[in-house]
Design a protein around this motif. Structure first.
Motif, PDB file in Angstrom:
ATOM      1  N   SER A  93       0.829  -1.203   0.000  1.00 17.66           N
ATOM      2  CA  SER A  93       0.000   0.000   0.000  1.00 17.66           C
ATOM      3  C   SER A  93       0.866   1.257   0.000  1.00 17.66           C
ATOM      4  O   SER A  93       0.552   2.241  -0.685  1.00 17.66           O
ATOM      5  N   VAL A  94       1.973   1.234   0.749  1.00 17.49           N
ATOM      6  CA  VAL A  94       2.872   2.389   0.808  1.00 17.49           C
ATOM      7  C   VAL A  94       3.569   2.590  -0.532  1.00 17.49           C
ATOM      8  O   VAL A  94       3.658   3.715  -1.053  1.00 17.49           O
ATOM      9  N   ASP A  95       4.062   1.505  -1.099  1.00 18.56           N
ATOM     10  CA  ASP A  95       4.735   1.612  -2.396  1.00 18.56           C
ATOM     11  C   ASP A  95       3.783   2.096  -3.480  1.00 18.56           C
ATOM     12  O   ASP A  95       4.149   2.913  -4.337  1.00 18.56           O
ATOM     13  N   ALA A  96       2.556   1.581  -3.469  1.00 10.96           N
ATOM     14  CA  ALA A  96       1.586   1.968  -4.490  1.00 10.96           C
ATOM     15  C   ALA A  96       1.192   3.427  -4.354  1.00 10.96           C
ATOM     16  O   ALA A  96       1.110   4.157  -5.357  1.00 10.96           O
ATOM     17  N   ILE A  97       0.953   3.896  -3.125  1.00 14.74           N
ATOM     18  CA  ILE A  97       0.526   5.285  -2.961  1.00 14.74           C
ATOM     19  C   ILE A  97       1.662   6.234  -3.304  1.00 14.74           C
ATOM     20  O   ILE A  97       1.427   7.347  -3.804  1.00 14.74           O
ATOM     21  N   ARG A  98       2.910   5.824  -3.084  1.00 13.24           N
ATOM     22  CA  ARG A  98       4.036   6.671  -3.471  1.00 13.24           C
ATOM     23  C   ARG A  98       4.043   6.899  -4.987  1.00 13.24           C
ATOM     24  O   ARG A  98       4.290   8.010  -5.460  1.00 13.24           O
ATOM     25  N   VAL A  99       3.768   5.854  -5.739  1.00 10.56           N
ATOM     26  CA  VAL A  99       3.708   5.989  -7.202  1.00 10.56           C
ATOM     27  C   VAL A  99       2.557   6.909  -7.602  1.00 10.56           C
ATOM     28  O   VAL A  99       2.702   7.772  -8.471  1.00 10.56           O
ATOM     29  N   VAL A 100       1.405   6.740  -6.952  1.00 12.85           N
ATOM     30  CA  VAL A 100       0.250   7.602  -7.245  1.00 12.85           C
ATOM     31  C   VAL A 100       0.590   9.064  -6.951  1.00 12.85           C
ATOM     32  O   VAL A 100       0.280   9.960  -7.749  1.00 12.85           O
ATOM     33  N   LEU A 101       1.242   9.317  -5.829  1.00 16.98           N
ATOM     34  CA  LEU A 101       1.605  10.685  -5.466  1.00 16.98           C
ATOM     35  C   LEU A 101       2.584  11.278  -6.468  1.00 16.98           C
ATOM     36  O   LEU A 101       2.507  12.467  -6.805  1.00 16.98           O
TER      37      LEU A 101
END
Length: 453
Positions: free
Chosen positions: A29-37
């Motif tokens: 979840s952290v890795d995915a949201i970093r990409v989204v940001l």
């Protein structure tokens, strides 16, 4: 059925591969949201690019600046607080992993310096040479200066992140000893600086919060990594997000702060902390769905691929956007390409193709320059005597100061040839410091021997 069983295996192998390279257990979840940001940052900056022809010639401007309607929108697109929160999550996880394997704080900081400084050196060198070439080619000095200013603007994040990375071992120790008192003390400092700035009208005072605000938001990521929010009911998280947004509305609509969260970025204010709390609560609510989406789409490999190149994307997206803006001006002069007035109907209609072209070019540039971010790495431990360890810590501290200082030079003085040379010297010293240590040690020992004689 076979495909359903295979996807978790592929995701597990991808996670194991990342863990083997970095020693860090990833959170999807952290890795995915970093990409989204990162995508949001790129899209926002791309939408800000305004290129037109004014009465006195070409105009390169921030198309969204000073637009009254953009204030409420900024509450959604100002994602830097969440960026620092997930950065705090990764930092504490990475440091604890290295510490468990016997690494020292200096070794952690060295690893972060290498990861962050390598792509920065490549950027500074290429941009400085390009701007000099434009000047020699006869491009007006004003246009070259604006281009350098726009390219340098996002570098504040790198300077702050280098400073935070150097403090992570110390900050984690504070967090482990006083998990509640530490953020409260930082919050008190943020409020005090804001009050002093607002009461005196001395704006530079607010830049002290360039460190304190992001230190505090970074600390929220430590609590996220510790699972402090895992036991909270969804109703409680919704309440926390709602209360934070309500407080943000009060202090902006009825209080002394501007509604625009991008204005609150320069200098950073209490608003970003409050917005960060809301974003943290909303992210915690979304984490189960994000993890499920990653598993269902088998997206872990793609996320890891982008995550390993995140700093390269961040550093190079603005030079690409400025370069494309310059290309649009050149195409207008040579081919008659229309340049619609920013925010006009024609301008909005052209934004989709502008975003697509920008994304394609950024992707191509990242493929070329990502090698600098992904190469290198810590080259083994150098621990020895207690005196040697102390000298190593002092040298690492100096390297951290030089790394952040090199970026600050560009932020303050711009991308001129002299400034770029100073920045490259500082960044180069920060990167090559470990190779200089044996030479410096021999010189110091030699000097001591001569003095004793």
């Amino acid at each position: 059925m076979t495909e359903t069983l295979e996807r978790p295996r592929l995701a597990a192998r991808a996670e194991a591969s990342v863990r083997a390279r970095t020693g860090v257990r990833r959170d999807q979840s952290v890795d995915a949201i970093r990409v989204v940001l990162l995508v949001v940052v790129f899209a926002l900056h791309a939408m800000m690019v305004g290129v037109s022809l004014g009465p006195e010639g070409p105009v390169l401007e921030n198309a969204l600046e000073h637009q009254a309607w953009f204030g409420p929108v900024s509450w959604v697109v100002q994602i830097m607080p969440l960026f620092f929160i997930v950065g705090g999550f990764s930092s504490i996880t990475h440091w604890r992993s290295m510490r468990a394997r016997g690494a020292t704080p200096a070794e952690y900081v060295r690893a972060r310096i290498e990861r962050l400084v390598r792509p920065a050196i490549a950027l500074v060198a290429v941009v400085a040479v390009s701007l000099v070439a434009l000047s020699l080619a006869g491009v007006p000095a004003e246009i070259v200066g604006i281009a350098g200013f726009r390219i340098g603007q996002p570098l504040w994040f790198l300077a702050v992140y280098l400073g935070l990375s150097a403090l992570v071992p110390f900050l984690v120790r504070l967090h482990e000893r006083a998990p509640v008192l530490t953020p409260l003390a930082l919050l008190g400092g943020v409020v005090a600086i804001d009050l002093l700035r607002l009461s005196t009208g001395v704006e530079p005072i607010g830049y002290l919060n360039l460190l304190l605000v992001w230190l505090l938001v970074h600390q929220l990521g430590f609590h996220l990594a510790d699972g402090a929010l895992d036991g909270l009911a969804r109703r409680t998280l919704w309440g926390l997000a709602g209360a934070s947004l309500l407080l943000l509305a009060v202090i902006t609509l009825a209080g002394p702060y501007p509604v625009d969260m991008l204005v609150n970025l320069n200098p950073p204010t209490l608003c970003l902390v409050v917005l960060g709390v809301a974003q943290l609560a909303l992210f915690q609510l979304a984490r189960p769905r994000i993890r499920a989406w990653v598993d269902e789409r088998d997206a872990s490999r793609a996320i890891s691929f982008l995550g390993e190149r995140a700093m390269t994307v961040y550093l190079w997206h603005m030079p690409v956007l400025v370069g494309l803006a310059g290309a649009a001006l050149a195409a207008n002069a040579v081919l008659g390409l229309p340049l619609p007035e920013p925010l006009s109907a024609g301008w909005w209609a052209s934004r989709p193709i502008w975003l697509v072209v920008s994304a394609v070019v950024v992707a191509a540039v990242v493929l070329v320059f990502a090698r600098f971010e992904r190469s290198g790495g810590l080259r083994g431990r150098t621990a020895g005597t207690a005196a040697a360890d102390r000298a190593g810590r002092a040298m690492t501290a100096l390297e951290s100061v030089c790394a952040a200082g090199g970026v600050v030079v560009l932020l303050v003085a711009g991308f001129g040839p002299v400034q770029a040379g100073i920045a490259l010297a500082l960044l180069g010293f920060a990167l090559t410091g470990p190779r200089l240590r044996p030479w410096l040690a021999r010189r110091v020992r030699g000097a001591l021997v001569l003095r004793l004689r």
